[in-house]
Design a protein around this motif. Structure first.
Motif, PDB file in Angstrom:
ATOM      1  N   VAL A 236      72.608  86.594 -14.405  1.00 47.53           N
ATOM      2  CA  VAL A 236      73.073  87.643 -14.415  1.00 47.53           C
ATOM      3  C   VAL A 236      72.303  88.756 -13.603  1.00 47.53           C
ATOM      4  N   LYS A 237      70.918  88.474 -13.245  1.00 42.97           N
ATOM      5  CA  LYS A 237      70.379  89.124 -12.503  1.00 42.97           C
ATOM      6  C   LYS A 237      70.896  88.881 -10.877  1.00 42.97           C
ATOM      7  N   PHE A 238      71.177  87.547 -10.648  1.00 44.21           N
ATOM      8  CA  PHE A 238      71.848  87.268  -9.418  1.00 44.21           C
ATOM      9  C   PHE A 238      73.039  87.741  -9.365  1.00 44.21           C
ATOM     10  N   ALA A 239      73.821  87.960 -10.278  1.00 43.39           N
ATOM     11  CA  ALA A 239      75.097  88.647 -10.203  1.00 43.39           C
ATOM     12  C   ALA A 239      75.247  90.013  -9.807  1.00 43.39           C
ATOM     13  N   VAL A 240      74.218  90.877 -10.469  1.00 49.35           N
ATOM     14  CA  VAL A 240      74.209  92.189 -10.174  1.00 49.35           C
ATOM     15  C   VAL A 240      73.227  92.512  -8.928  1.00 49.35           C
ATOM     16  N   GLY A 241      72.720  91.744  -8.301  1.00 49.11           N
ATOM     17  CA  GLY A 241      71.795  91.608  -7.284  1.00 49.11           C
ATOM     18  C   GLY A 241      70.409  92.160  -7.435  1.00 49.11           C
ATOM     19  N   ASP A 242      69.928  92.146  -8.690  1.00 48.47           N
ATOM     20  CA  ASP A 242      68.672  92.505  -8.972  1.00 48.47           C
ATOM     21  C   ASP A 242      67.683  91.701  -9.719  1.00 48.47           C
ATOM     22  N   ARG A 249      70.588  94.197 -20.172  1.00 48.14           N
ATOM     23  CA  ARG A 249      71.479  95.301 -21.130  1.00 48.14           C
ATOM     24  C   ARG A 249      72.951  94.848 -21.374  1.00 48.14           C
ATOM     25  N   GLY A 250      73.825  95.481 -22.186  1.00 46.98           N
ATOM     26  CA  GLY A 250      75.136  95.401 -22.108  1.00 46.98           C
ATOM     27  C   GLY A 250      75.905  95.499 -20.844  1.00 46.98           C
ATOM     28  N   ASN A 251      75.501  96.450 -20.113  1.00 50.93           N
ATOM     29  CA  ASN A 251      76.214  96.598 -18.956  1.00 50.93           C
ATOM     30  C   ASN A 251      75.952  95.733 -17.963  1.00 50.93           C
ATOM     31  N   HIS A 252      74.909  94.894 -17.924  1.00 51.58           N
ATOM     32  CA  HIS A 252      74.719  93.792 -17.115  1.00 51.58           C
ATOM     33  C   HIS A 252      75.410  92.835 -17.660  1.00 51.58           C
ATOM     34  N   LEU A 253      75.567  92.491 -18.839  1.00 51.27           N
ATOM     35  CA  LEU A 253      76.166  91.125 -19.413  1.00 51.27           C
ATOM     36  C   LEU A 253      77.703  91.207 -19.258  1.00 51.27           C
ATOM     37  N   SER A 254      78.162  92.559 -18.887  1.00 49.13           N
ATOM     38  CA  SER A 254      79.576  92.759 -18.893  1.00 49.13           C
ATOM     39  C   SER A 254      80.031  92.592 -17.485  1.00 49.13           C
ATOM     40  N   VAL A 255      79.205  92.294 -16.384  1.00 44.32           N
ATOM     41  CA  VAL A 255      79.569  92.473 -14.974  1.00 44.32           C
ATOM     42  C   VAL A 255      80.352  91.014 -14.676  1.00 44.32           C
ATOM     43  N   GLU A 256      81.437  91.168 -14.190  1.00 45.11           N
ATOM     44  CA  GLU A 256      82.311  90.252 -13.786  1.00 45.11           C
ATOM     45  C   GLU A 256      82.145  89.453 -12.435  1.00 45.11           C
ATOM     46  N   SER A 257      81.602  88.450 -12.796  1.00 45.56           N
ATOM     47  CA  SER A 257      81.059  87.407 -11.659  1.00 45.56           C
ATOM     48  C   SER A 257      81.276  86.047 -11.831  1.00 45.56           C
ATOM     49  N   PRO A 258      81.491  85.174 -11.274  1.00 51.01           N
ATOM     50  CA  PRO A 258      81.365  83.661 -11.254  1.00 51.01           C
ATOM     51  C   PRO A 258      79.956  83.165 -11.514  1.00 51.01           C
ATOM     52  N   TYR A 259      79.108  83.929 -11.226  1.00 50.92           N
ATOM     53  CA  TYR A 259      77.249  83.731 -11.721  1.00 50.92           C
ATOM     54  C   TYR A 259      76.923  84.144 -12.892  1.00 50.92           C
ATOM     55  N   ASN A 260      77.906  85.083 -13.493  1.00 53.24           N
ATOM     56  CA  ASN A 260      77.569  85.617 -14.863  1.00 53.24           C
ATOM     57  C   ASN A 260      77.754  84.722 -15.797  1.00 53.24           C
ATOM     58  N   THR A 261      76.802  83.841 -16.418  1.00 56.38           N
ATOM     59  CA  THR A 261      76.999  82.677 -17.609  1.00 56.38           C
ATOM     60  C   THR A 261      77.154  83.297 -18.881  1.00 56.38           C
ATOM     61  N   TYR A 262      77.041  84.525 -18.925  1.00 58.49           N
ATOM     62  CA  TYR A 262      77.212  85.062 -20.356  1.00 58.49           C
ATOM     63  C   TYR A 262      78.907  85.125 -20.527  1.00 58.49           C
ATOM     64  N   ARG A 263      79.468  85.383 -19.348  1.00 63.09           N
ATOM     65  CA  ARG A 263      81.059  85.484 -19.351  1.00 63.09           C
ATOM     66  C   ARG A 263      81.631  83.944 -18.896  1.00 63.09           C
ATOM     67  N   VAL A 264      81.037  83.364 -18.103  1.00 68.89           N
ATOM     68  CA  VAL A 264      81.752  82.241 -17.334  1.00 68.89           C
ATOM     69  C   VAL A 264      81.196  80.889 -18.154  1.00 68.89           C
ATOM     70  N   GLY A 266      79.821  76.915 -18.172  1.00 64.21           N
ATOM     71  CA  GLY A 266      79.313  76.022 -17.234  1.00 64.21           C
ATOM     72  C   GLY A 266      78.547  76.503 -16.263  1.00 64.21           C
ATOM     73  N   LEU A 267      78.311  75.521 -15.355  1.00 64.37           N
ATOM     74  CA  LEU A 267      77.452  76.307 -14.277  1.00 64.37           C
ATOM     75  C   LEU A 267      78.243  77.290 -13.350  1.00 64.37           C
ATOM     76  N   PRO A 268      77.237  78.239 -12.709  1.00 70.53           N
ATOM     77  CA  PRO A 268      77.813  79.003 -11.755  1.00 70.53           C
ATOM     78  C   PRO A 268      78.326  78.108 -10.508  1.00 70.53           C
ATOM     79  N   PRO A 269      78.761  78.511  -9.318  1.00 68.67           N
ATOM     80  CA  PRO A 269      79.439  77.954  -8.617  1.00 68.67           C
ATOM     81  C   PRO A 269      78.378  77.377  -7.370  1.00 68.67           C
ATOM     82  N   GLY A 270      77.153  77.887  -7.329  1.00 66.15           N
ATOM     83  CA  GLY A 270      76.139  77.294  -6.644  1.00 66.15           C
ATOM     84  C   GLY A 270      75.026  77.861  -7.259  1.00 66.15           C
ATOM     85  N   PRO A 271      73.684  77.365  -6.396  1.00 64.97           N
ATOM     86  CA  PRO A 271      72.411  77.658  -6.690  1.00 64.97           C
ATOM     87  C   PRO A 271      72.182  79.162  -6.568  1.00 64.97           C
ATOM     88  N   ILE A 272      71.047  79.764  -7.523  1.00 66.75           N
ATOM     89  CA  ILE A 272      70.897  81.095  -7.523  1.00 66.75           C
ATOM     90  C   ILE A 272      69.219  81.164  -6.695  1.00 66.75           C
TER      91      ILE A 272
END
Length: 330
Positions: A236-242, A249-264, A266-272
């Motif tokens: 999630v930190k990687f997805a939001v860039g911080d 928090r909730g606003n972080h968990l809702s970020v749409e990103s292939p790296y957000n493993t709360y929403r997606v 399996g594994l993200p598309p590559g190393p963080i």
């Protein structure tokens, strides 16, 4: 008698000019860099700046007498204490460089890796990135998987090595890591080489405790095996860039990103981050256990509390959240 004295004076002058060794203040010696397209004047100026006016001038004159050419001398040369002007000039004339150490341990983003490697060589970050874009896709790496192509360590290269050659040699080192035993272990886990690097990068971000990483790795493997989302805070930190976030928090968990493993799933598309070899081995050799939940310990030791059921995990999380509140960490 006068002739003999003159000869002795001449021999002494030659000895002083060519064979008196360099003696600098740094016990390790001094580095001389001759960049591509350097002029003869720039070579002379560099020698005098780094070796001192007297020694630098002697090396420069002998280099010129030997037919010194900046193009042939391109590179980096360590002049150790005790090396003579003649020896230094001869090395530079023939282009016998000193290898430089290139290290990128503890690197997080791929951009940081590019900057660090280029900062230790003659090439620019743009040139090194261009080489990655040219070489890595031909070896089966998608852009998101580029971080999996490199294993942090200390390597030796010539300072003037081409970016393409550096990328290819680093790939060779990576291929040597992936011996038959490791490949078989990855297959047994149902993971590709990139998958292992990706999971290792999450584990490395999740805990700084090396002795805990195998346990964390197995927890995520358990979740993958059971089809449970990883729900890894570092992604999630990687997805939001911080990466400095203290609380997710909730606003972080809702970020749409292939790296957000709360929403997606399996594994993200590559190393963080650029995972270390030891962390990839922690994934490959993770000891079996039943845990599928983890939460940072409330003592802020850097370790985690593990749980097999959600109720226990919630209790662990409440203790941690209470301590965050008590310490006024937002």
């Amino acid at each position: 008698m006068i002739a003999v004295l003159s000869l002795l004076v001449f021999v002494g002058a030659i000895f002083a000019f060519a064979f008196i060794p360099y003696s600098g203040s740094d016990g390790d010696g001094e580095w001389i860099y001759v960049p591509k397209d350097a002029t003869t004047y720039q070579v002379k100026d560099s020698l005098k700046t780094h070796l001192g006016s007297s020694m630098g001038t002697r090396v420069y004159i002998m280099w010129k007498l030997m037919g010194g050419n900046p193009a042939r001398s391109e590179g980096a040369y360590l002049v150790p204490n005790g090396q003579t002007a003649l020896g230094t000039a001869r090395r530079m004339t023939t282009g016998r460089q000193t290898p430089v150490s290139v290290t990128f341990n503890g690197t997080r983003t791929f951009t940081q890796l590019v900057d660090r490697i280029a900062g230790q060589l003659e090439c620019s970050p743009e040139e090194f990135m261009e080489a990655c874009l040219e070489v890595l896709p031909d070896h089966g790496f998608r852009r998101e998987a580029f971080p999996a192509a490199f294993i942090p360590d200390t390597y030796e290269f010539y300072w003037s090595a081409s970016p393409e050659n550096v990328v290819k040699r680093l790939l060779d080192y990576r291929d040597k890591f992936w011996n038959e035993d490791r490949v078989n272990k990855a297959k047994a886990l149902g993971l590709s080489k990139v998958d292992v690097a990706t999971l290792a990068s999450i584990v490395e971000e999740e805990t700084a405790k090396a002795d805990e990483r195998p346990k964390v790795a197995r927890l995520y493997l358990n979740r993958l095996d059971r089809g449970i989302k990883l729900q890894a805070d570092p992604t999630v930190k990687f997805a939001v860039g911080d990466f400095a976030l203290k609380r997710i928090r909730g606003n972080h968990l809702s970020v749409e990103s292939p790296y957000n493993t709360y929403r997606v799933a399996g594994l993200p598309p590559g190393p963080i981050r650029i995972p270390a070899a030891t962390t990839m081995d922690a994934v490959l050799n993770a000891p079996k256990h039943p845990y599928i939940y983890m939460c940072a310990r409330e003592d802020f030791s850097g370790y985690h509390n593990f749980a097999t059921d959600y109720a226990t995990h919630q209790a662990n999380a409440r203790r941690y959240q209470a301590e965050l509140n008590r310490r006024n960490i937002h």
